[in-house]
Design a protein around this motif. Structure first.
Motif, PDB file in Angstrom:
ATOM      1  N   VAL A 139       0.863  -1.174   0.000  1.00 12.12           N
ATOM      2  CA  VAL A 139       0.000   0.000   0.000  1.00 12.12           C
ATOM      3  C   VAL A 139       0.903   1.229   0.000  1.00 12.12           C
ATOM      4  O   VAL A 139       2.088   1.134   0.332  1.00 12.12           O
ATOM      5  CB  VAL A 139      -0.955   0.043   1.219  1.00 12.12           C
ATOM      6  N   ALA A 140       0.342   2.375  -0.356  1.00 10.66           N
ATOM      7  CA  ALA A 140       1.150   3.595  -0.437  1.00 10.66           C
ATOM      8  C   ALA A 140       1.722   4.006   0.922  1.00 10.66           C
ATOM      9  O   ALA A 140       2.880   4.411   1.015  1.00 10.66           O
ATOM     10  CB  ALA A 140       0.320   4.733  -1.034  1.00 10.66           C
ATOM     11  N   MET A 185      -3.966   0.335  -2.674  1.00 12.61           N
ATOM     12  CA  MET A 185      -2.985  -0.702  -2.977  1.00 12.61           C
ATOM     13  C   MET A 185      -2.059  -0.198  -4.072  1.00 12.61           C
ATOM     14  O   MET A 185      -2.483   0.511  -4.975  1.00 12.61           O
ATOM     15  CB  MET A 185      -3.695  -1.967  -3.468  1.00 12.61           C
ATOM     16  N   SER A 186      -0.792  -0.570  -3.982  1.00 10.91           N
ATOM     17  CA  SER A 186       0.135  -0.200  -5.048  1.00 10.91           C
ATOM     18  C   SER A 186      -0.104  -1.110  -6.245  1.00 10.91           C
ATOM     19  O   SER A 186      -0.778  -2.141  -6.139  1.00 10.91           O
ATOM     20  CB  SER A 186       1.585  -0.315  -4.564  1.00 10.91           C
ATOM     21  N   LYS A 234      -1.095  -7.796  -4.749  1.00  8.25           N
ATOM     22  CA  LYS A 234      -1.902  -8.890  -5.281  1.00  8.25           C
ATOM     23  C   LYS A 234      -3.354  -8.654  -4.867  1.00  8.25           C
ATOM     24  O   LYS A 234      -3.712  -8.804  -3.713  1.00  8.25           O
ATOM     25  CB  LYS A 234      -1.386 -10.217  -4.713  1.00  8.25           C
ATOM     26  N   ARG A 235      -4.189  -8.296  -5.820  1.00  6.47           N
ATOM     27  CA  ARG A 235      -5.560  -7.912  -5.539  1.00  6.47           C
ATOM     28  C   ARG A 235      -6.482  -9.082  -5.228  1.00  6.47           C
ATOM     29  O   ARG A 235      -7.526  -8.902  -4.626  1.00  6.47           O
ATOM     30  CB  ARG A 235      -6.113  -7.116  -6.713  1.00  6.47           C
ATOM     31  N   GLU A 273      -0.650  -8.639  -0.009  1.00 11.70           N
ATOM     32  CA  GLU A 273       0.470  -9.459  -0.458  1.00 11.70           C
ATOM     33  C   GLU A 273       1.072  -8.885  -1.744  1.00 11.70           C
ATOM     34  O   GLU A 273       0.361  -8.354  -2.595  1.00 11.70           O
ATOM     35  CB  GLU A 273      -0.016 -10.887  -0.711  1.00 11.70           C
ATOM     36  N   ALA A 274       2.375  -9.016  -1.877  1.00 11.86           N
ATOM     37  CA  ALA A 274       3.073  -8.563  -3.076  1.00 11.86           C
ATOM     38  C   ALA A 274       2.839  -9.547  -4.221  1.00 11.86           C
ATOM     39  O   ALA A 274       2.752 -10.752  -3.997  1.00 11.86           O
ATOM     40  CB  ALA A 274       4.563  -8.442  -2.796  1.00 11.86           C
ATOM     41  N   ASN A 275       2.751  -9.013  -5.443  1.00 12.63           N
ATOM     42  CA  ASN A 275       2.608  -9.900  -6.594  1.00 12.63           C
ATOM     43  C   ASN A 275       3.966 -10.540  -6.921  1.00 12.63           C
ATOM     44  O   ASN A 275       4.988 -10.216  -6.302  1.00 12.63           O
ATOM     45  CB  ASN A 275       2.001  -9.169  -7.800  1.00 12.63           C
ATOM     46  N   ASN A 276       3.975 -11.461  -7.879  1.00 14.60           N
ATOM     47  CA  ASN A 276       5.190 -12.217  -8.181  1.00 14.60           C
ATOM     48  C   ASN A 276       6.336 -11.329  -8.646  1.00 14.60           C
ATOM     49  O   ASN A 276       7.497 -11.589  -8.320  1.00 14.60           O
ATOM     50  CB  ASN A 276       4.896 -13.305  -9.218  1.00 14.60           C
TER      51      ASN A 276
END
Length: 176
Positions: free
Chosen positions: A64-65, A89-90, A94-95, A138-141
C-alpha cells in the motif's frame, strides 16, 4: 470524564452497576444500555452518557502507499475505508489475495478477500474492521522476485542480450 476499557469478554466494568456487556454494539447502543442501568439502579434520574472511542486502531501492511497504524475514529470502518486511508494498494499488490488477520478471543483467524470480486468484498466477515485487525496486501510475483538478488534477471533485456552475445561468440569460435 471517565474512561472504561472493554475486557476480552466484551464487557465494561462500571462502578456500582457492575459488568455491562457491550461487545458488538455501536456507540448509541452502549449509551442506551448504560443509561438504562443507571436509571434502573436508581443512581441517577436523567443521566447523560457519551461514548467515545479511545485507543482503537488497525494496522495495514504490505503493498500500500502508506503502511502503518491507523486510528478508528467512528463506529464502523470498512476494508475499503482502510485502503483509502493507506493510499490504496500499489500496482505491485496482489488484488486477489488480500488478508485480514483478526484475533477473536484467544484465537486468530485469517480472512482472504478477492478485491477484484465485489461479492467477495461485501460478503466477507472482515468487511467491517475491528480493533487490532491487521490488513495485509500481499506482493505480486514481480515484486517478490525483486526482493531476490537475481530475482528478475531472466526478465531483463540485458540478460537476453548477454545470452545472445554468448551464443554468437560460441558459434564464431567453434563453428568457424
Amino acid at each position: 470524564m471517565s474512561y472504561y476499557t472493554v475486557d476480552n469478554e466484551g464487557n465494561i466494568d462500571f462502578p456500582i452497576v457492575g459488568k455491562i456487556p457491550v461487545s458488538g454494539l455501536n456507540r448509541n447502543e452502549v449509551c442506551d444500555i448504560v443509561k438504562q442501568k443507571l436509571i434502573s439502579s436508581e443512581l441517577i434520574k436523567d443521566p447523560v452518557v457519551t461514548v467515545e472511542f479511545e485507543n482503537m486502531h488497525f494496522d495495514i501492511l504490505g503493498e500500500v502507499a502508506r503502511p502503518g497504524r491507523y486510528t478508528i475514529d467512528h463506529d464502523r470502518i470498512t476494508l475499503l475505508d482502510a485502503l483509502g486511508m493507506a493510499g490504496d494498494m500499489s500496482i505491485l499488490g496482489k488484488r486477489c489475495n488480500l488478508k485480514v488477520v483478526r484475533t477473536e478471543g484467544y484465537n486468530t483467524k485469517v480472512y482472504t478477500i478477492d478485491m477484484t470480486d465485489g461479492d467477495s468484498i461485501l460478503n466477507s466477515p472482515a468487511f467491517y474492521l475491528r480493533q487490532n485487525d491487521v490488513v495485509y496486501v500481499e506482493a505480486n510475483n514481480y515484486r517478490k522476485r525483486q526482493s531476490l538478488a537475481s530475482g528478475n534477471t531472466a526478465y531483463s533485456p540485458s540478460f537476453w542480450i548477454s545470452v545472445a552475445t554468448f551464443c554468437m561468440s560460441v558459434y564464431v569460435i567453434f563453428i568457424k
